[in-house]
Design an enzyme around this catalytic site. Structure first.
Site, PDB file in Angstrom:
ATOM      1  N   TYR B 104      22.121  36.584  47.943  1.00  0.00           N
ATOM      2  CA  TYR B 104      20.995  36.645  49.037  1.00  0.00           C
ATOM      3  C   TYR B 104      21.250  37.551  50.208  1.00  0.00           C
ATOM      4  O   TYR B 104      20.507  38.620  50.492  1.00  0.00           O
ATOM      5  CB  TYR B 104      21.080  35.458  49.565  1.00  0.00           C
ATOM      6  CG  TYR B 104      19.905  35.407  50.575  1.00  0.00           C
ATOM      7  CD1 TYR B 104      18.769  35.147  50.229  1.00  0.00           C
ATOM      8  CD2 TYR B 104      20.406  35.115  51.906  1.00  0.00           C
ATOM      9  CE1 TYR B 104      17.749  35.265  51.415  1.00  0.00           C
ATOM     10  CE2 TYR B 104      19.057  34.972  53.014  1.00  0.00           C
ATOM     11  CZ  TYR B 104      18.188  34.937  52.595  1.00  0.00           C
ATOM     12  OH  TYR B 104      17.116  34.708  53.749  1.00  0.00           O
ATOM     13  N   GLY B 181      12.335  34.266  67.907  1.00  0.00           N
ATOM     14  CA  GLY B 181      12.211  35.665  67.430  1.00  0.00           C
ATOM     15  C   GLY B 181      10.910  35.941  67.565  1.00  0.00           C
ATOM     16  O   GLY B 181      10.986  37.405  67.826  1.00  0.00           O
ATOM     17  N   ASP B 199      15.676  36.778  58.250  1.00  0.00           N
ATOM     18  CA  ASP B 199      16.461  35.911  57.477  1.00  0.00           C
ATOM     19  C   ASP B 199      16.119  34.467  57.761  1.00  0.00           C
ATOM     20  O   ASP B 199      16.984  34.189  58.411  1.00  0.00           O
ATOM     21  CB  ASP B 199      17.983  36.308  57.464  1.00  0.00           C
ATOM     22  CG  ASP B 199      18.804  35.304  56.864  1.00  0.00           C
ATOM     23  OD1 ASP B 199      18.053  34.466  56.022  1.00  0.00           O
ATOM     24  OD2 ASP B 199      19.982  35.293  57.070  1.00  0.00           O
ATOM     25  N   SER B 200      14.902  34.073  57.336  1.00  0.00           N
ATOM     26  CA  SER B 200      14.669  32.727  57.683  1.00  0.00           C
ATOM     27  C   SER B 200      14.839  31.484  56.870  1.00  0.00           C
ATOM     28  O   SER B 200      15.043  31.600  55.747  1.00  0.00           O
ATOM     29  CB  SER B 200      13.173  32.721  58.214  1.00  0.00           C
ATOM     30  OG  SER B 200      12.335  32.694  56.912  1.00  0.00           O
ATOM     31  N   SER B 201      14.688  30.233  57.487  1.00  0.00           N
ATOM     32  CA  SER B 201      14.786  29.325  56.527  1.00  0.00           C
ATOM     33  C   SER B 201      13.090  29.021  55.959  1.00  0.00           C
ATOM     34  O   SER B 201      12.207  29.801  56.023  1.00  0.00           O
ATOM     35  CB  SER B 201      15.334  27.900  57.215  1.00  0.00           C
ATOM     36  OG  SER B 201      14.603  27.728  58.484  1.00  0.00           O
TER      37      SER B 201
END
Lengths: 336, 336
Positions: B104, B181, B199-201
């Site tokens: 990732y 953000g 780079d998020s959930s």
């Protein structure tokens, strides 16, 4: 389809689920080397636990268990899952789900068959569910398809519960041989096949021999010069030691090219499955640049067949691009 | 690393595990839209269950729970797994494991940064664990790296439990901004970044806004002409409806190129994760044919950095090859 029974098989009557098992049923399969005992752990879910992938398990919610049986070779189960359609399980390990079977069947078939011009005679070892047959049948050049599956119960269960997969058996070019794949290959005429596809389960249980060197020798013998084999070859994330051995064996036996490819299959452990693709000495085979595209042909000739869902020419070539950690090991073995 | 605190955060003391939770502990997280309640179901295993992937769950065997806390934004957990190393879990969803985080982090970073010549100023939104920073730092052309992470607990937990990931914070080019953000991007100077990495959930919980159109507009505004964004964009097997919306939004906002790529990550649902890669109007960006290779440079200049484990130039291009079912939907949306 023609059927030849080349080995003694027990025609066990299919065991229908017992009362009370049908809804909200539980099944966690502990695969301890083929014993395949089934016990309840998560209520209402099937969990896949095996020494082949210790410390992790993928689970699917069960709507209904449709079939549970024990053949001469393995435990066979079919259940309706909540979100992946019907699921075929052998010895506690998921073999296919209706939702993602396209990825595996299309890739294991078209990676080899699109890499050679005009394949005519094809042998499938294992693959009793019929999905690979369905894909081979897309190739109009093919004249004859032999399949050798050891377990007749898998064939029967697939025909009953997975008609869209077992549809492969309906092609008139198919001959089913129920029996041992190794014995079948030994008896096969030398140099008689253009392609052999080995659609096996894991090397624990009845498929163990299909990962060993003598087996690859019989495959090479049965192939014509420049013929190809594609064999199920586990996961780069979980089984690099097995893959190393397979690559090393194949490098010794196949004097043409030796390649490893992989694809995504969500319900297989680690979410990927690999394929070993090799050719015998003879006309050169460049697996990464397929010479026999199916995309266009299919549109023209096979209006009646369901379109390909997964495979295309770009994903064919991409499948041979490996993450660095796997590339290093596989290329080192392939060069030895 | 410089640290700027741009939002109120609660410095919750880290909650160490209670007696009796340490060994053979159980945790099944039911992610019901960010509530992240943790309850025992399978002794000794963590199971990931979410409405984002109904009817399936991936489970990892727990050796020891190392940390459990509740920040202002989410539940935070770290456990030592039996076979995947240490695991970071937010609101019941696995964010990274030591065994497969390389796939990732390397792909979300090098897909955008290897696609443009000489990236100098990079912004990371989310990515509090520091893994993306570690990868950005491999690029010697980069002069400044901003990271805006909303949840300081994620940063602190990563520094304590994942030193090989949080090592990214040690690079002197990094400035950490703890805060929202979207607000950070609104305040950023127009056209100031060469690349933004999101780079998020998942879009349930604190990251929801990062999947919506106004957010992409602020990203486009902050990028220089011909600048690039790479954002986490879910799974082709599970979330085609979300992906369709993202592609459609991006096609309206980004006037350069709009592309979807994917890779394998075994511990993410369905075993894959996708990335949306877009560029703003300006110098053309051909994401599929990277102009700024890192493989060679790294060997020459960065002897002290751990070598890349996953990324290479071939797998970069291969990541843009999609299965037919996904290609059809994404290309249709991209052309509208």
């Amino acid at each position: 389809m023609t059927e030849h029974n080349t080995a003694a098989v027990t025609d066990l009557p299919m065991k229908k689920p017992r009362e009370g098992e049908e809804n909200g049923a539980s099944a966690t399969a502990i695969n301890g080397g083929g014993t395949g005992s089934i016990s309840s752990v998560i209520p209402g879910w099937f969990s896949e636990i095996s020494p082949m992938w210790p410390g992790e398990a993928h689970s699917l919610k069960i709507e209904k268990i449709l079939f549970q049986g024990k053949s001469d070779y393995q435990d066979v189960m079919v259940f309706q899952s909540a979100t992946y359609g019907k699921v075929l399980v052998l010895d506690g390990v998921i073999q296919l789900t209706e939702r993602d079977e396209c990825a595996y069947q299309e890739m294991i078939t078209h990676l080899p068959l699109c890499s050679i011009p005009n394949p005519k005679k094809v042998l499938v070892i294992g693959g009793g569910d019929g999905g690979v047959l369905r894909e081979v049948a897309r190739h109009s050049s093919v004249e004859h398809i032999d399949i050798c599956e050891i377990d007749k119960m898998v064939v029967d269960v697939s025909k009953e519960y997975f008609p869209d997969v077992a549809v492969g058996y309906e092609d008139p070019r198919v001959t089913l041989h129920v029996g041992d794949g190794v014995a079948f290959l030994k008896a096969a005429q030398e140099g008689s096949y253009d392609a052999v596809i080995v659609d096996s389960s894991d090397p624990i249980g009845p498929a163990q021999e299909l990962f060993e060197k003598p087996f690859f020798e019989t495959v090479a013998r049965a192939l014509r010069p420049g013929g190809v084999v594609c064999t199920q070859a586990e996961s780069i994330w979980l089984h690099m030691h097995i893959i190393e051995d397979i690559v090393s064996n194949c490098r010794q036996i196949f004097k043409g090219s030796v390649n490893y490819a992989w694809t995504t299959v969500p319900t297989y452990p680690s979410g990927v499955i690999g394929f070993m693709l090799c050719s015998t000495e003879g006309p050169e085979v460049d697996f990464k640049n397929p010479v026999n595209p199916i995309d266009a042909k299919e549109d023209q000739n096979n209006k009646s067949i369901t379109p390909l869902k997964f495979y295309n020419q770009e994903i064919h070539s991409a499948a041979f691009c490996l993450p660095s950690f796997a590339k290093k090991v596989i290329e080192a073995k392939a060069q030895k």
